[in-house]
Design an enzyme around this catalytic site. Structure first.
Site, PDB file in Angstrom:
ATOM      1  N   HIS A 307       3.162   2.077 -16.584  1.00 14.81           N
ATOM      2  CA  HIS A 307       3.759   3.072 -16.622  1.00 14.81           C
ATOM      3  C   HIS A 307       4.094   3.657 -18.051  1.00 14.81           C
ATOM      4  O   HIS A 307       4.458   3.068 -19.087  1.00 14.81           O
ATOM      5  CB  HIS A 307       4.713   2.720 -15.444  1.00 14.81           C
ATOM      6  CG  HIS A 307       4.666   4.750 -15.453  1.00 14.81           C
ATOM      7  ND1 HIS A 307       6.130   5.469 -15.744  1.00 14.81           N
ATOM      8  CD2 HIS A 307       5.251   5.644 -13.837  1.00 14.81           C
ATOM      9  CE1 HIS A 307       6.590   6.829 -14.658  1.00 14.81           C
ATOM     10  NE2 HIS A 307       5.517   6.664 -14.159  1.00 14.81           N
ATOM     11  N   ASP A 364       1.747   4.382  -7.326  1.00 10.61           N
ATOM     12  CA  ASP A 364       0.609   5.044  -6.628  1.00 10.61           C
ATOM     13  C   ASP A 364      -0.236   3.667  -6.501  1.00 10.61           C
ATOM     14  O   ASP A 364      -1.077   3.247  -5.636  1.00 10.61           O
ATOM     15  CB  ASP A 364      -0.437   5.210  -7.593  1.00 10.61           C
ATOM     16  CG  ASP A 364      -0.226   6.778  -7.776  1.00 10.61           C
ATOM     17  OD1 ASP A 364       0.582   7.436  -8.936  1.00 10.61           O
ATOM     18  OD2 ASP A 364       0.068   7.370  -7.227  1.00 10.61           O
TER      19      ASP A 364
HETATM   20  C1  SDX Z   1       2.096   8.619 -11.895  1.00  7.06           C
HETATM   21  O1  SDX Z   1       4.759   9.870 -16.034  1.00  7.06           O
HETATM   22  C2  SDX Z   1       4.982   9.576 -15.181  1.00  7.06           C
HETATM   23  O2  SDX Z   1       5.736   9.541 -14.859  1.00  7.06           O
HETATM   24  C3  SDX Z   1       3.347   9.793 -14.007  1.00  7.06           C
HETATM   25  C4  SDX Z   1       4.531   9.164 -12.561  1.00  7.06           C
HETATM   26  C5  SDX Z   1       4.930  10.105 -12.590  1.00  7.06           C
HETATM   27  O3  SDX Z   1       5.402  10.025 -10.991  1.00  7.06           O
HETATM   28  O4  SDX Z   1       5.245  11.696 -12.126  1.00  7.06           O
HETATM   29  O5  SDX Z   1       5.087   8.162 -12.861  1.00  7.06           O
HETATM   30  C6  SDX Z   1       2.885   9.243 -11.532  1.00  7.06           C
HETATM   31  O6  SDX Z   1       1.493   9.102 -13.361  1.00  7.06           O
HETATM   32  C7  SDX Z   1       1.783   6.659 -11.453  1.00  7.06           C
HETATM   33  C8  SDX Z   1       0.715   6.398 -13.327  1.00  7.06           C
HETATM   34  C9  SDX Z   1      -0.717   6.049 -12.255  1.00  7.06           C
HETATM   35  N1  SDX Z   1      -1.856   5.560 -13.272  1.00  7.06           N
HETATM   36  C10 SDX Z   1      -2.249   4.615 -13.545  1.00  7.06           C
HETATM   37  O7  SDX Z   1      -2.136   3.996 -12.823  1.00  7.06           O
HETATM   38  C11 SDX Z   1      -3.424   4.737 -14.183  1.00  7.06           C
HETATM   39  C12 SDX Z   1      -3.615   3.350 -14.470  1.00  7.06           C
HETATM   40  N2  SDX Z   1      -2.265   3.128 -15.654  1.00  7.06           N
HETATM   41  C13 SDX Z   1      -2.255   3.800 -16.996  1.00  7.06           C
HETATM   42  O8  SDX Z   1      -3.922   4.088 -17.267  1.00  7.06           O
HETATM   43  C14 SDX Z   1      -0.828   3.813 -17.963  1.00  7.06           C
HETATM   44  O9  SDX Z   1      -0.493   2.479 -17.789  1.00  7.06           O
HETATM   45  C15 SDX Z   1      -0.908   5.317 -17.930  1.00  7.06           C
HETATM   46  C16 SDX Z   1      -1.653   5.959 -18.372  1.00  7.06           C
HETATM   47  C17 SDX Z   1      -0.127   5.515 -16.967  1.00  7.06           C
HETATM   48  C18 SDX Z   1       0.318   4.557 -18.525  1.00  7.06           C
HETATM   49  O10 SDX Z   1      -0.215   5.031 -20.431  1.00  7.06           O
HETATM   50  P1  SDX Z   1       0.501   4.506 -21.707  1.00  7.06           P
HETATM   51  O11 SDX Z   1       1.707   4.973 -21.338  1.00  7.06           O
HETATM   52  O12 SDX Z   1       0.136   5.511 -22.472  1.00  7.06           O
HETATM   53  O13 SDX Z   1       0.031   3.193 -22.024  1.00  7.06           O
HETATM   54  P2  SDX Z   1      -1.181   2.762 -22.598  1.00  7.06           P
HETATM   55  O14 SDX Z   1      -1.910   3.420 -22.133  1.00  7.06           O
HETATM   56  O15 SDX Z   1      -0.261   3.172 -24.700  1.00  7.06           O
HETATM   57  O16 SDX Z   1      -0.798   1.573 -22.230  1.00  7.06           O
HETATM   58  C19 SDX Z   1      -0.605  -0.312 -23.648  1.00  7.06           C
HETATM   59  C20 SDX Z   1      -0.665  -1.056 -23.452  1.00  7.06           C
HETATM   60  C21 SDX Z   1      -2.717  -0.723 -23.812  1.00  7.06           C
HETATM   61  O17 SDX Z   1      -3.472  -2.192 -24.438  1.00  7.06           O
HETATM   62  P3  SDX Z   1      -2.857  -2.724 -25.917  1.00  7.06           P
HETATM   63  O18 SDX Z   1      -3.805  -0.917 -26.967  1.00  7.06           O
HETATM   64  O19 SDX Z   1      -1.655  -1.997 -25.970  1.00  7.06           O
HETATM   65  O20 SDX Z   1      -3.455  -3.947 -25.746  1.00  7.06           O
HETATM   66  O21 SDX Z   1      -1.522  -1.593 -21.950  1.00  7.06           O
HETATM   67  C22 SDX Z   1      -2.674  -1.576 -21.435  1.00  7.06           C
HETATM   68  C23 SDX Z   1      -3.406  -0.844 -22.620  1.00  7.06           C
HETATM   69  O22 SDX Z   1      -4.659  -0.651 -22.603  1.00  7.06           O
HETATM   70  N3  SDX Z   1      -2.980  -1.102 -20.203  1.00  7.06           N
HETATM   71  C24 SDX Z   1      -3.133  -1.519 -19.519  1.00  7.06           C
HETATM   72  C25 SDX Z   1      -3.312  -1.116 -17.709  1.00  7.06           C
HETATM   73  N4  SDX Z   1      -2.381   0.382 -18.277  1.00  7.06           N
HETATM   74  C26 SDX Z   1      -2.066   0.059 -19.899  1.00  7.06           C
HETATM   75  N5  SDX Z   1      -4.354  -2.358 -19.417  1.00  7.06           N
HETATM   76  C27 SDX Z   1      -4.968  -2.789 -18.124  1.00  7.06           C
HETATM   77  N6  SDX Z   1      -4.980  -1.711 -16.677  1.00  7.06           N
HETATM   78  C28 SDX Z   1      -3.832  -0.390 -17.180  1.00  7.06           C
HETATM   79  N7  SDX Z   1      -3.429   0.046 -16.127  1.00  7.06           N
END
Ligand code: SDX
Length: 428
Positions: A307, A364
């Site tokens: 998140h 989710d």
């Molecule tokens: C919602 O914003 C809100 O409030 C949203 C929400 C709402 O109520 O409106 O809460 C609802 O959208 C919840 C999120 C649902 N999405 C998912 O579950 C999809 C999977 N999660 C990700 O794609 C990710 O965690 C996000 C999009 C939710 C957040 O992404 P960020 O904040 O841009 O973080 P990032 O992509 O920069 O990740 C940081 C690190 C990265 O690795 P490094 O580059 O540091 O090596 O964490 C890793 C990412 O690759 N990472 C994951 C991951 N989420 C982040 N690796 C594997 N699986 C994951 N799910």
């Protein structure tokens, strides 16, 4: 803490005010940055460090896993309030008394008829159309049938547009689902509660009476409360920026639905179920999917994890996880997917990659398991998220318009070609 920040650029110092919010968050006010520095701006892809507005609606503390709507904790609201009460709270700022709540519901019911011509638009969609695309289109179409722009300076006009969309949106949600199922479109029943009516419109079979199930009513009511607002997330920021051009409320919400559809945002609840199904089909091999999620060369992410703000457990996920057990138990549903989810969660919470990046289950991760247990099709999960988020979108859009915020128009850093002369095609 001092009340200003000092920025030194090319030997010149510039002071910017530090503003402290009611929960002691501190923001640097850079409204004058570009003018006092003769053109310097900030760069912050995804706005990870940038506040777009001051808001009094929802407070999140990502480190402590706190979520409050207008100061009330999500735990208390999920346990003690109902969705219509929470909608009123988010939109008008205070919990309603019984008279206000009754009038609110009556006014919403009076607006719960959708022009029959909207059905012609719905008919034009193939049954294979994704419900979020249908819902976004039908919501935008409401503008054509309710063309009067909201006069935000009129309390009455604002109230009427709020009850209008709260009345019509659940009908569009139900029609979207029934269209795919080839079922006649239902209008529900004004004698029913808000959530009861949603369930009846969605599930009533044309040849039998619909019997309300309190388990489904309570589960859906709680899920809608948990999804109702979440400060400046992607889809809410979309609603605000579209509305900042003074586009109408329905058009702004239609844009928000499209933003929510993405699998990184609200579309994750559908993606989680598809992922859990794939793992189950794969013999429950969670280690394979954990490895894929950590492999930088693999675009796969563990859906339902991570998140932007929560670097601790998403408080909503905690509540939904308990509810999933209760609801499936009460419904007598034994869904092996729930066991796969719990196994995956346990593994991820013990995995260094996930622990180091503070990746926890989000809202989710478990919600789709409940929706499925309730008999809601997987591709309707994000539509249910939109139904819950509607009051939050309305509240945020109203706050932005009532504060007469300027049109949203971010800057950029240009990294393209410098000026060059046109070249005749014969010379290219
Ligand atoms: C919602 O914003 C809100 O409030 C949203 C929400 C709402 O109520 O409106 O809460 C609802 O959208 C919840 C999120 C649902 N999405 C998912 O579950 C999809 C999977 N999660 C990700 O794609 C990710 O965690 C996000 C999009 C939710 C957040 O992404 P960020 O904040 O841009 O973080 P990032 O992509 O920069 O990740 C940081 C690190 C990265 O690795 P490094 O580059 O540091 O090596 O964490 C890793 C990412 O690759 N990472 C994951 C991951 N989420 C982040 N690796 C594997 N699986 C994951 N799910």
């Amino acid at each position: 803490m001092s009340d200003t920040a000092i920025l030194e650029i090319n030997g010149e110092k510039h002071e910017f005010p530090l503003i402290t919010g009611t929960e002691n968050e501190v923001a640097m006010d850079i409204k004058t940055l570009r003018s006092v520095t003769k053109g310097v701006t900030t760069l912050d892809p995804g706005y990870k460090n940038t506040g777009s507005c001051e808001s009094a609606i929802t407070f999140l503390d990502g480190e402590k896993g706190i979520l409050r709507y207008r100061g009330y904790s999500i735990e208390e609201l999920a346990e003690k309030a109902d969705f219509l009460e929470v909608s009123y709270l988010l939109i008008f700022g205070e919990l309603p008394n019984s008279e206000q709540l009754e009038k609110f519901h009556t006014d919403i019911k009076d607006q719960s008829i959708v022009d029959d011509d909207v059905k012609k638009i719905l008919d034009a969609f193939p049954k294979t159309a994704h419900p979020m695309g249908v819902l976004s289109s039908l919501t935008s179409a409401l503008t054509a049938f309710n063309p009067s722009c909201v006069n935000v300076d009129s309390k009455e006009d604002m109230y009427n547009s709020v009850v209008r969309i709260l009345g019509k949106f659940p009908v569009l949600v139900a029609w979207t689902m029934r269209k795919k199922q080839g079922l006649p479109l239902d209008y529900g029943d004004k004698k029913l509660g808000y959530v009861e009516n949603v369930l009846k419109m969605m599930f009533k079979k044309p040849n039998e009476d619909y019997v309300q199930n309190p388990i489904l009513i309570n589960a859906l009511d709680k899920l809608l409360i948990l999804h109702a607002d979440h400060e400046q997330n992607c889809s809410t920021s979309t609603v605000r920026i579209v509305g900042s051009s003074h586009a109408g409320l329905f058009a702004s919400i239609s844009a928000g639905i499209s933003a929510l559809w993405g699998p990184l945002h609200g579309g994750a609840n559908q993606a989680v179920l598809e992922m859990l199904e794939a793992i189950k089909e794969d013999g429950g091999d969670t280690k394979k999917y954990m490895a894929k999620a950590k492999d930088k060369n693999d675009p796969f992410r563990l859906m339902g994890f991570g998140h932007r703000v929560y670097k601790n457990f998403d408080p909503r996920a905690k509540i939904i996880k308990v509810a999933a057990d209760e609801v499936l138990g009460d419904l007598g549903v034994d869904d092996p997917i729930l066991d796969v989810a719990k196994g995956l969660e346990k593994e991820a919470l013990e995995d260094k990659y996930f622990v180091d990046r503070k990746l926890y289950p989000n809202v989710d991760f478990y919600s789709g398991i409940i929706y499925r247990g309730m008999g809601i099709p997987t591709d309707m999960f994000t539509v249910m998220f939109a139904l819950g988020r509607l009051p939050g979108w309305i509240a945020q859009w109203s706050e932005m318009r009532l504060k007469k915020e300027p049109i949203g128009r971010p800057r950029q850093l240009y990294i393209g070609e410098n000026e060059r002369a046109y070249k005749n095609i014969k010379k290219r």
